[in-house]
Design a protein around this motif. Structure first.
Motif, PDB file in Angstrom:
ATOM      1  N   THR A  63      53.502  16.220  43.189  1.00 17.95           N
ATOM      2  CA  THR A  63      53.891  17.448  43.881  1.00 17.95           C
ATOM      3  C   THR A  63      53.818  18.647  42.944  1.00 17.95           C
ATOM      4  O   THR A  63      53.454  19.754  43.355  1.00 17.95           O
ATOM      5  N   LEU A  64      54.146  18.426  41.663  1.00 19.86           N
ATOM      6  CA  LEU A  64      53.993  19.495  40.671  1.00 19.86           C
ATOM      7  C   LEU A  64      52.534  19.944  40.581  1.00 19.86           C
ATOM      8  O   LEU A  64      52.249  21.151  40.487  1.00 19.86           O
ATOM      9  N   VAL A  65      51.627  18.989  40.610  1.00 22.18           N
ATOM     10  CA  VAL A  65      50.197  19.322  40.556  1.00 22.18           C
ATOM     11  C   VAL A  65      49.802  20.122  41.809  1.00 22.18           C
ATOM     12  O   VAL A  65      49.077  21.123  41.728  1.00 22.18           O
ATOM     13  N   THR A  66      50.300  19.699  42.949  1.00 21.45           N
ATOM     14  CA  THR A  66      50.028  20.429  44.199  1.00 21.45           C
ATOM     15  C   THR A  66      50.547  21.859  44.116  1.00 21.45           C
ATOM     16  O   THR A  66      49.871  22.824  44.498  1.00 21.45           O
ATOM     17  N   MET A  67      51.768  22.015  43.596  1.00 19.54           N
ATOM     18  CA  MET A  67      52.370  23.347  43.485  1.00 19.54           C
ATOM     19  C   MET A  67      51.550  24.224  42.533  1.00 19.54           C
ATOM     20  O   MET A  67      51.372  25.421  42.771  1.00 19.54           O
ATOM     21  N   THR A  68      51.047  23.614  41.464  1.00 16.36           N
ATOM     22  CA  THR A  68      50.201  24.351  40.519  1.00 16.36           C
ATOM     23  C   THR A  68      48.929  24.836  41.214  1.00 16.36           C
ATOM     24  O   THR A  68      48.492  25.980  41.019  1.00 16.36           O
ATOM     25  N   ALA A  69      48.349  23.957  42.050  1.00 10.22           N
ATOM     26  CA  ALA A  69      47.150  24.355  42.803  1.00 10.22           C
ATOM     27  C   ALA A  69      47.459  25.519  43.743  1.00 10.22           C
ATOM     28  O   ALA A  69      46.634  26.430  43.926  1.00 10.22           O
ATOM     29  N   MET A  70      48.664  25.522  44.319  1.00  7.07           N
ATOM     30  CA  MET A  70      49.041  26.614  45.225  1.00  7.07           C
ATOM     31  C   MET A  70      49.123  27.952  44.491  1.00  7.07           C
ATOM     32  O   MET A  70      48.664  28.987  45.000  1.00  7.07           O
ATOM     33  N   VAL A  71      49.722  27.951  43.296  1.00  3.73           N
ATOM     34  CA  VAL A  71      49.860  29.231  42.588  1.00  3.73           C
ATOM     35  C   VAL A  71      48.520  29.649  41.967  1.00  3.73           C
ATOM     36  O   VAL A  71      48.298  30.820  41.696  1.00  3.73           O
ATOM     37  N   ARG A  72      47.611  28.666  41.769  1.00  7.65           N
ATOM     38  CA  ARG A  72      46.252  29.019  41.354  1.00  7.65           C
ATOM     39  C   ARG A  72      45.521  29.742  42.495  1.00  7.65           C
ATOM     40  O   ARG A  72      44.929  30.800  42.312  1.00  7.65           O
ATOM     41  N   THR A  73      45.581  29.158  43.678  1.00  7.03           N
ATOM     42  CA  THR A  73      44.933  29.759  44.840  1.00  7.03           C
ATOM     43  C   THR A  73      45.486  31.155  45.105  1.00  7.03           C
ATOM     44  O   THR A  73      44.728  32.093  45.398  1.00  7.03           O
ATOM     45  N   ALA A  74      46.810  31.300  44.976  1.00 15.72           N
ATOM     46  CA  ALA A  74      47.434  32.609  45.205  1.00 15.72           C
ATOM     47  C   ALA A  74      46.863  33.644  44.233  1.00 15.72           C
ATOM     48  O   ALA A  74      46.531  34.768  44.623  1.00 15.72           O
ATOM     49  N   MET A  75      46.735  33.257  42.959  1.00 14.15           N
ATOM     50  CA  MET A  75      46.222  34.203  41.970  1.00 14.15           C
ATOM     51  C   MET A  75      44.754  34.540  42.226  1.00 14.15           C
ATOM     52  O   MET A  75      44.337  35.689  42.123  1.00 14.15           O
ATOM     53  N   GLU A  76      43.971  33.527  42.581  1.00 15.26           N
ATOM     54  CA  GLU A  76      42.540  33.762  42.845  1.00 15.26           C
ATOM     55  C   GLU A  76      42.373  34.727  44.025  1.00 15.26           C
ATOM     56  O   GLU A  76      41.632  35.708  43.943  1.00 15.26           O
ATOM     57  N   ARG A  77      43.098  34.468  45.101  1.00 16.51           N
ATOM     58  CA  ARG A  77      42.990  35.333  46.283  1.00 16.51           C
ATOM     59  C   ARG A  77      43.520  36.740  45.983  1.00 16.51           C
ATOM     60  O   ARG A  77      42.982  37.728  46.467  1.00 16.51           O
ATOM     61  N   ALA A  78      44.608  36.809  45.215  1.00 18.08           N
ATOM     62  CA  ALA A  78      45.212  38.125  44.934  1.00 18.08           C
ATOM     63  C   ALA A  78      44.251  38.974  44.111  1.00 18.08           C
ATOM     64  O   ALA A  78      44.074  40.174  44.381  1.00 18.08           O
TER      65      ALA A  78
END
Lengths: 225, 225
Positions: free
Chosen positions: B15-30
């Motif tokens: 789940t930590l890895v999943t959460m990391t992927a989420m904040v990666r996607t957020a930064m890429e889109r932002a």
């Protein structure tokens, strides 16, 4: 007679109060240094910050050891885990005071804050100190009502932050880009200090009530324009 | 056969890895939203952020319950306590991406970043993504050497941050105070995102080696002038 376990827990609580007093002093000295161009005061905040960091490390380790050795029941464990979060917030408050002191030092012998922004920065400093005083009282007394007063006071910090931007964006701004950058960063440091105070208060509410408060607001973010 | 305890621990790691992927996607889109004036992308980051917050809350609660129920030995306890810190850092990374998205949205249909700052902001975005990719790899593989590479990459974020201020303070700056404020805040958001990535890496080093790394740098603070 109290047992050793609860004596240790009290001792951790007392150290938290001490750490809160340290980050209060740092903020008071940093704001004074900023407004008065007091180099010695700024240097003092900068040289004292490692003590705050050491306090965090010590508290984290003691808390960890208590969890490891005592295998506390859920209620006590909640207190200890919350302590881990509290010390992280308190250390960060110390860092933010440090950043403010560094702006004061960088601009010395000039005073970083232009005359027309003195009032708003001075008020942000006052709200910061009032917040951290309440935080200390919440930690000592675990007073949930006071924790709620902290949220209200955080709103007044946000209002001051908006006022700061209004002044920076007025047609009369005559201090150039460098000063605008300084003031933008200073505004952010005060606002984040307040956010962490709110986070501490929310954690204490969680300790007392067992109810997780609403997610902490993550700073106001951008709101200019 | 693995026991339930270690299955749960693996599950938290996943789940930590999943959460990391989420904040990666957020930064890429932002970053894309910021550079391209992409309103839909900005809105997506903003509307997805509560999922990151929920992920944190869920992970905190599961970790707490594991400590409470399993009374883990010191090594496993160290992993679980570090997890509590990791999720706080990851959530904050999501918040910082959110702040960037809000700048993009606030300035729409204009593009917040002036042409001469596109390169430096684009590079800050790239370093942020490279950092978070390494963070994910560190969490998955617990690779201490990679954690050290993250520190080096954080230095390049700091260098970009200095370059940003140099550009803002050049005599050619023709975009006024409002844009200078935007860019100051954006620079801070990227730099803090990187700082939290470093903090995550340091925690993983602590998990693997049991040695507490040097205190985390608390952001560069002010360095203009």
């Amino acid at each position: 007679m109290r047992d050793i376990y609860h004596d240790e827990l009290d001792d951790i609580g007392n150290t938290l109060v001490t750490m809160t007093a340290m980050v209060r002093t740092a903020m008071e000295r940093a704001t004074n240094a900023l407004l008065d161009g007091d180099l010695a005061g700024a240097e003092r905040v900068i040289s004292d910050d490692p003590q705050v960091d050491a306090q965090r490390e010590d508290l984290e380790e003691r808390t960890f050891q208590m969890i490891a050795r005592q295998q506390p029941v859920a209620t006590d464990l909640r207190v200890l885990v919350s302590t881990l979060h509290l010390v992280a917030d308190l250390e960060r408050m110390g860092d933010l005071a440090l950043h403010i002191a560094k702006v004061a030092r960088m601009r010395y012998p000039e005073i970083a804050v232009p005359t027309e922004l003195r009032d708003v920065i001075s008020q942000m400093g006052e709200v910061a100190l009032s917040l951290v005083d309440k935080v200390a009282a919440v930690i000592e007394g675990r007073d949930v009502a006071l924790a709620q007063a902290i949220e209200v006071e955080d709103d007044s910090m946000d209002a001051l932050h908006r006022k700061l931007f209004t002044l920076l964006l007025s047609d009369n701004w005559a201090h150039g880009t460098e000063s605008a950058i300084d003031m933008t960063l200073l505004g952010r440091y005060y606002e984040r200090y307040a956010d962490h105070a709110v986070a501490v208060a929310r954690r204490v509410v969680f300790i007392v009530t067992g109810q997780r408060p609403e997610p902490i607001a993550s700073g106001m973010g951008p709101f200019i324009g």
